[in-house]
Motif scaffolding. Sequence first.
Motif, short mmCIF file in Angstrom:
data_model
loop_
_atom_site.label_atom_id
_atom_site.label_comp_id
_atom_site.label_asym_id
_atom_site.label_seq_id
_atom_site.Cartn_x
_atom_site.Cartn_y
_atom_site.Cartn_z
N TRP A 99 0.86 -1.18 0.00
CA TRP A 99 0.00 0.00 0.00
C TRP A 99 0.90 1.23 0.00
O TRP A 99 1.55 1.53 1.00
CB TRP A 99 -0.90 0.02 1.23
CG TRP A 99 -2.00 -1.02 1.21
CD1 TRP A 99 -2.25 -1.94 0.23
CD2 TRP A 99 -3.00 -1.22 2.22
NE1 TRP A 99 -3.33 -2.71 0.56
CE2 TRP A 99 -3.81 -2.30 1.77
CE3 TRP A 99 -3.27 -0.62 3.43
CZ2 TRP A 99 -4.89 -2.77 2.51
CZ3 TRP A 99 -4.35 -1.09 4.18
CH2 TRP A 99 -5.15 -2.14 3.72
N GLU A 100 0.94 1.93 -1.12
CA GLU A 100 1.79 3.11 -1.24
C GLU A 100 1.04 4.36 -0.81
O GLU A 100 -0.16 4.33 -0.55
CB GLU A 100 2.27 3.24 -2.69
CG GLU A 100 3.12 2.06 -3.15
CD GLU A 100 3.65 2.25 -4.55
OE1 GLU A 100 3.39 3.31 -5.15
OE2 GLU A 100 4.34 1.34 -5.05
N ALA A 101 1.79 5.48 -0.73
CA ALA A 101 1.18 6.75 -0.36
C ALA A 101 0.00 7.06 -1.27
O ALA A 101 0.09 6.91 -2.49
CB ALA A 101 2.22 7.87 -0.44
N GLY A 102 -1.12 7.46 -0.67
CA GLY A 102 -2.32 7.77 -1.43
C GLY A 102 -3.28 6.62 -1.57
O GLY A 102 -4.43 6.81 -2.00
N HIS A 103 -2.84 5.41 -1.18
CA HIS A 103 -3.74 4.24 -1.27
C HIS A 103 -4.90 4.41 -0.28
O HIS A 103 -4.70 4.74 0.89
CB HIS A 103 -2.96 2.97 -0.94
CG HIS A 103 -3.80 1.73 -0.93
ND1 HIS A 103 -4.02 0.97 -2.05
CD2 HIS A 103 -4.50 1.12 0.08
CE1 HIS A 103 -4.80 -0.05 -1.75
NE2 HIS A 103 -5.10 0.02 -0.47
N ARG A 104 -6.10 4.17 -0.76
CA ARG A 104 -7.28 4.29 0.10
C ARG A 104 -7.49 3.00 0.87
O ARG A 104 -7.53 1.91 0.28
CB ARG A 104 -8.52 4.62 -0.72
CG ARG A 104 -9.76 4.91 0.12
CD ARG A 104 -10.95 5.22 -0.79
NE ARG A 104 -12.11 5.67 -0.04
CZ ARG A 104 -12.98 4.87 0.56
NH1 ARG A 104 -12.83 3.56 0.49
NH2 ARG A 104 -14.01 5.38 1.23
N LEU A 105 -7.62 3.10 2.20
CA LEU A 105 -7.88 1.92 3.01
C LEU A 105 -9.29 1.39 2.73
O LEU A 105 -10.18 2.16 2.34
CB LEU A 105 -7.75 2.25 4.49
CG LEU A 105 -6.36 2.07 5.12
CD1 LEU A 105 -5.37 3.08 4.54
CD2 LEU A 105 -6.45 2.23 6.64
N PRO A 106 -9.53 0.11 2.96
CA PRO A 106 -10.89 -0.41 2.84
C PRO A 106 -11.82 0.37 3.77
O PRO A 106 -11.40 0.82 4.84
CB PRO A 106 -10.75 -1.87 3.28
CG PRO A 106 -9.32 -2.20 3.06
CD PRO A 106 -8.56 -0.94 3.34
N PRO A 107 -13.07 0.55 3.40
CA PRO A 107 -14.00 1.26 4.28
C PRO A 107 -14.15 0.53 5.61
O PRO A 107 -13.89 -0.68 5.70
CB PRO A 107 -15.30 1.29 3.48
CG PRO A 107 -15.16 0.22 2.45
CD PRO A 107 -13.70 0.11 2.15
N GLU A 108 -14.60 1.25 6.60
CA GLU A 108 -14.68 0.69 7.96
C GLU A 108 -15.57 -0.55 8.00
O GLU A 108 -15.24 -1.52 8.69
CB GLU A 108 -15.18 1.75 8.93
CG GLU A 108 -14.17 2.86 9.19
CD GLU A 108 -14.66 3.84 10.24
OE1 GLU A 108 -15.81 3.67 10.72
OE2 GLU A 108 -13.90 4.76 10.59
N HIS A 109 -16.67 -0.53 7.27
CA HIS A 109 -17.56 -1.70 7.33
C HIS A 109 -16.88 -2.93 6.76
O HIS A 109 -17.14 -4.06 7.19
CB HIS A 109 -18.89 -1.41 6.62
CG HIS A 109 -18.76 -1.19 5.14
ND1 HIS A 109 -18.66 -2.22 4.23
CD2 HIS A 109 -18.72 -0.04 4.42
CE1 HIS A 109 -18.57 -1.73 3.01
NE2 HIS A 109 -18.60 -0.41 3.09
N ALA A 110 -15.98 -2.74 5.78
CA ALA A 110 -15.27 -3.87 5.21
C ALA A 110 -14.27 -4.43 6.23
O ALA A 110 -14.10 -5.66 6.35
CB ALA A 110 -14.55 -3.46 3.94
N LEU A 111 -13.58 -3.55 6.95
CA LEU A 111 -12.65 -4.00 7.99
C LEU A 111 -13.40 -4.68 9.13
O LEU A 111 -12.92 -5.67 9.70
CB LEU A 111 -11.82 -2.82 8.50
CG LEU A 111 -10.82 -2.23 7.51
CD1 LEU A 111 -10.21 -0.95 8.06
CD2 LEU A 111 -9.71 -3.24 7.19
N MET A 112 -14.57 -4.17 9.48
CA MET A 112 -15.38 -4.79 10.52
C MET A 112 -15.75 -6.21 10.13
O MET A 112 -15.67 -7.14 10.94
CB MET A 112 -16.65 -3.96 10.76
CG MET A 112 -16.40 -2.60 11.41
SD MET A 112 -17.83 -1.47 11.27
CE MET A 112 -19.10 -2.44 12.10
N ALA A 113 -16.13 -6.39 8.86
CA ALA A 113 -16.50 -7.73 8.39
C ALA A 113 -15.29 -8.65 8.32
O ALA A 113 -15.37 -9.83 8.68
CB ALA A 113 -17.16 -7.61 7.02
N GLU A 114 -14.14 -8.10 7.87
CA GLU A 114 -12.94 -8.93 7.73
C GLU A 114 -12.45 -9.45 9.07
O GLU A 114 -12.04 -10.61 9.19
CB GLU A 114 -11.83 -8.11 7.05
CG GLU A 114 -10.51 -8.88 6.89
CD GLU A 114 -9.43 -8.05 6.23
OE1 GLU A 114 -8.28 -8.53 6.19
OE2 GLU A 114 -9.72 -6.94 5.74
#
Length: 233
Positions: free
Chosen positions: A23-38
């Motif tokens: 994940w390089e500079a500017g990469h968008r993290l997965p949305p919070e709901h996706a991290l909650m599910a993961e």
Amino acid sequence: MTRVAIHDRIRREIEDRIMSGAWEAGHRLPPEHALMAEYGCSRMTVHKAIDGLVDRGLIERRKRAGSFVAAPKVHRAALEIPDVASEVAAQGKEYRLGLISRIEREADQRDRELLEIAGGPVLALHCLHRADGKPFALEERLISLAAVPAARYADFAQQSPGAWLLAHVPWTDARHRISAIAATRTIADRLAVPQGSPCLSVERWTWRNDARITYARQVYPGDRHALVASFLA
């Protein structure tokens, strides 16, 4: 065995992806709901993990856009020493990089002392930077592959190590040591100066929190280089 809290696990795994270069500079993290599910956790747990990364300067939040990998910090030292390629370009000269050697090895005693590590794999690089075809600086660099595994796959024959690290690896602290030295036979041959000529040696250490990332030593012909200091009120 001590159980790792979920928010610490999330924080460490995201940090590993950033430091590996995945994940390089500017990469968008997965949305919070996706991290909650993961991770099977609450929004509060995800918030706590992201907050820790924001505090470390690795993640930035953008209103109504999400969380993104932060760009590496701009040097804030009173004495700024930019990447060599940028130095040459700022002088209006053509930059060219020559990779003299690239060796991946287990850290020897000198590597361990310079990087302040107990051991592990390192990447040892020697480069010659040229400006308008003339030797500009000789560089020795060590990169801890435990801290920056993506460096193993970088093409340092095309991009200078300093420029690559600034673009890919967040760091939190840096230290410099500047000294005057006499050119050894090897340095004299590489820089095309007489043996014993005065040279400027600039050493730099950078690390992320407690993990040392890299050590670099750049040697310049003394009659062709100067450092400019800016003092902040």
